[in-house]
Design a protein around this motif. Structure first.
Motif, PDB file in Angstrom:
ATOM      1  N   HIS A  97       0.833  -1.211   0.000  1.00 34.17           N
ATOM      2  CA  HIS A  97       0.000   0.000   0.000  1.00 34.17           C
ATOM      3  C   HIS A  97       0.869   1.263   0.000  1.00 34.17           C
ATOM      4  N   GLU A 101       1.395   4.051  -2.941  1.00 36.93           N
ATOM      5  CA  GLU A 101       1.048   5.472  -2.769  1.00 36.93           C
ATOM      6  C   GLU A 101       2.222   6.357  -3.175  1.00 36.93           C
ATOM      7  N   ASP A 181      -3.843   9.425   5.974  1.00 39.93           N
ATOM      8  CA  ASP A 181      -4.116   9.307   4.532  1.00 39.93           C
ATOM      9  C   ASP A 181      -5.566   8.962   4.227  1.00 39.93           C
TER      10      ASP A 181
HETATM   11 ZN   LIG Z   1      -3.247   4.901   2.151  1.00 38.19          ZN
END
Ligand SMILES: [Zn+2]
Length: 235
Positions: A97, A101, A181
């Motif tokens: 992940h 990003e 986030d």
């Molecule tokens: Zn994230």
């Protein structure tokens, strides 16, 4: 910066086969347990159901399946936690992940408010080989575009004790080290306020009656609502 050792049953072996058997939904549960602190504390079914926006009955059923795969230890009344294998799987997904990003923001021109949802999808499908290429092309980063630490291949997560901007006293000057986030709207608000990673911020006035705090950032005085200050971590 201290490294927290993580017991890793799969260390030294190819890690992919464990994950290949899991569905996207199973991986999401494992990751949610990790984020809710399952490595150290028991997570209740209702906490998990709320985070994943599913019914308590669905969460209970899935916890049973994950327990059968030795990813979770689950007591109906006390709650659930990840096993060492479960934590290792969670860290692989979190590594995917955060590298995704970073890749999307650094190489493909995405804004930091746009990358989370894309990474939520892609984290389940990229191979370990692609993950390694992304890691190398990014210059082996330690944090992602929100300042979150990227777990190492060995399952270590560098932990830094950053404070919420809400906890900072008047006159203190610190740098933005991490932002949450999860909410694209809040990330856009942060961008608008100039609260990007590594910028210096000085608290000028604390909140009065739940009103905004006032800070100096980039040479300007800014009002920061509490809901925004809460997702900014400084150090
Ligand atoms: Zn994230």
């Amino acid at each position: 910066m201290l490294f927290l050792g993580v017991p890793n049953k799969l260390e030294g072996q190819t890690q992919a086969p464990t994950r290949r058997r899991l569905s996207q939904s199973q991986e999401d549960y494992v990751k949610a347990l990790y984020h809710l602190g399952a490595a150290t504390a028991l997570v209740s079914t209702s906490q998990l159901a709320e985070r994943l926006q599913v019914s308590a009955a669905s969460a209970t059923e899935m916890l049973g399946k994950l327990a059968a795969l030795d990813l979770v230890s689950h007591d109906r009344y006390r709650g659930a936690s990840l096993t060492a294998t479960g934590e290792s799987v969670a860290l692989q997904i979190v590594r995917h992940h955060r590298l995704l990003e970073m890749y999307l923001s650094q190489k493909l021109g995405y804004g930091w408010d746009e990358v989370h949802d894309e990474a939520e999808l892609l984290e389940h499908v990229i191979s370990e080989r692609m993950e390694q290429r992304i890691y190398e092309v990014l210059g082996k980063p330690e944090v992602d575009c929100h300042g979150d630490p990227i777990p190492t291949l060995q399952g270590q997560v560098p932990q830094a004790a950053h404070r919420s901007l809400l906890a900072v006293g008047v006159g203190e000057r610190l740098r933005v080290r991490r932002v949450s986030d999860r909410d694209p709207d809040k990330l856009r608000a942060l961008e608008h306020l100039g609260l990007r990673l590594d910028v210096q911020v000085e608290v000028l006035r604390e909140s009065v009656y739940e009103g905004p705090i006032e800070v100096r950032v980039g040479g300007r005085r800014r009002q920061v609502p509490l809901g925004i200050a809460r997702v900014v971590f400084v150090g």
